[in-house]
Design a protein around this motif. Structure first.
Motif, PDB file in Angstrom:
ATOM      1  N   ARG A  97      32.518  36.444  30.763  1.00  0.00           N
ATOM      2  CA  ARG A  97      32.515  37.073  32.094  1.00  0.00           C
ATOM      3  C   ARG A  97      32.097  36.078  33.179  1.00  0.00           C
ATOM      4  N   LYS A  98      31.169  35.181  32.834  1.00  0.00           N
ATOM      5  CA  LYS A  98      30.744  34.158  33.797  1.00  0.00           C
ATOM      6  C   LYS A  98      31.918  33.236  34.137  1.00  0.00           C
ATOM      7  N   SER A 139      34.473  35.085  36.326  1.00  0.00           N
ATOM      8  CA  SER A 139      34.058  35.177  37.731  1.00  0.00           C
ATOM      9  C   SER A 139      34.304  33.867  38.472  1.00  0.00           C
ATOM     10  N   GLU A 168      37.011  33.539  41.554  1.00  0.00           N
ATOM     11  CA  GLU A 168      36.582  33.074  42.873  1.00  0.00           C
ATOM     12  C   GLU A 168      37.466  31.926  43.361  1.00  0.00           C
ATOM     13  N   ALA A 171      37.392  42.427  34.529  1.00  0.00           N
ATOM     14  CA  ALA A 171      36.993  41.604  35.675  1.00  0.00           C
ATOM     15  C   ALA A 171      36.269  42.423  36.744  1.00  0.00           C
ATOM     16  N   ALA A 216      31.850  43.053  37.259  1.00  0.00           N
ATOM     17  CA  ALA A 216      30.867  42.293  38.043  1.00  0.00           C
ATOM     18  C   ALA A 216      30.999  42.629  39.529  1.00  0.00           C
ATOM     19  N   SER A 251      30.162  40.869  42.062  1.00  0.00           N
ATOM     20  CA  SER A 251      30.699  39.731  42.820  1.00  0.00           C
ATOM     21  C   SER A 251      32.232  39.704  42.742  1.00  0.00           C
ATOM     22  N   ASN A 252      32.782  40.058  41.583  1.00  0.00           N
ATOM     23  CA  ASN A 252      34.240  40.107  41.447  1.00  0.00           C
ATOM     24  C   ASN A 252      34.834  41.227  42.291  1.00  0.00           C
TER      25      ASN A 252
END
Length: 176
Positions: free
Chosen positions: A61-62, A65, A69, A85, A88, A90-91
Motif C-alpha cells: 500500500r505504501k 500511494s 501520487e 487504492a 488510504a 492520502s490516495n
C-alpha cells in the motif's frame, strides 16, 4: 482544486474491469493509459504477489500511494487504480483533487467469475474467494460511492458499450 491534471481515475473491486475498460477508454479519448498495478510491478521488478509476500499489504500500500501520487501529476491520463487504492486517505485526496473518479461496479458473482483463474490477486488467494470479495465489497463500497463522480455498472455489458457510456457521461458532466 478539482481537475488539476484532468486525470480519469477508474476505481472498483478486483475484476470490475478497471484495466480492460481503462485501455478502451484511453484509446477512445486519445489519452495515455496507466495501470497502477502494472506500474508498481515495472518499478519494483517483481509481481504484486511477491511484494505482498516480502512486505505484506502495508508495504504494498505504501508503494501504491507513492506511485499514485507520481502518475496523478501527468496531464490527461487514464489511470486504472488497484481495488484497494482508495483505502488510504492520502490516495482519496489525490483522486478527488486531480481529476474525475469513475467507479466501475459489478456483482460479486461477476467478480468471482472474472477473477477465478487469476493468480495475481493476493487478497483473493484464499479457500473462499467469494466470501472474501463480499468482505472487501462491504469495506470498500461506501468509499467507492463517496469518491465517485460517475458510477457505471460493468456487469454483462460489452467493453465498447461501457466505454461509450463513460464517454457520454464525461461529456454530460463537462456540459453542466
Amino acid at each position: 482544486m478539482k481537475n488539476q491534471t484532468n486525470c480519469l481515475f477508474l476505481i472498483g473491486m478486483p475484476g470490475s474491469g478497471k484495466s480492460t475498460i481503462g485501455k478502451g477508454l484511453a484509446k477512445a479519448l486519445g489519452r495515455p493509459f496507466i495501470d497502477l498495478d502494472h506500474e508498481i510491478e515495472a518499478r519494483c521488478g517483481v509481481a504484486i504477489p511477491v511484494i505482498f509476500e516480502i512486505e505484506g499489504e502495508p508495504g504494498f500500500r505504501k508503494r501504491e500511494s507513492q506511485v499514485l501520487e507520481e502518475v496523478a501529476q501527468q496531464p490527461d491520463v487514464v489511470i486504472a487504480t488497484g481495488g484497494g487504492a482508495v483505502l488510504a486517505e492520502s490516495n482519496r485526496e489525490i483522486l478527488s483533487q486531480h481529476g474525475v473518479v469513475i467507479y466501475l461496479k459489478a456483482s460479486v458473482e461477476e467478480l468471482v467469475r472474472r477473477t477465478s483463474r487469476d493468480r495475481n490477486r493476493p487478497l483473493l488467494a484464499t479457500n473462499d474467494p467469494k466470501t472474501r470479495l463480499y468482505e472487501l465489497l462491504d469495506e470498500r463500497s461506501p468509499i467507492y460511492d463517496s469518491l465517485a463522480d460517475i458510477v457505471v455498472e460493468t456487469g454483462s455489458a460489452s467493453v465498447p458499450s461501457v466505454v461509450q457510456q463513460i464517454v457520454t457521461r464525461l461529456k454530460d458532466t463537462e456540459n453542466t
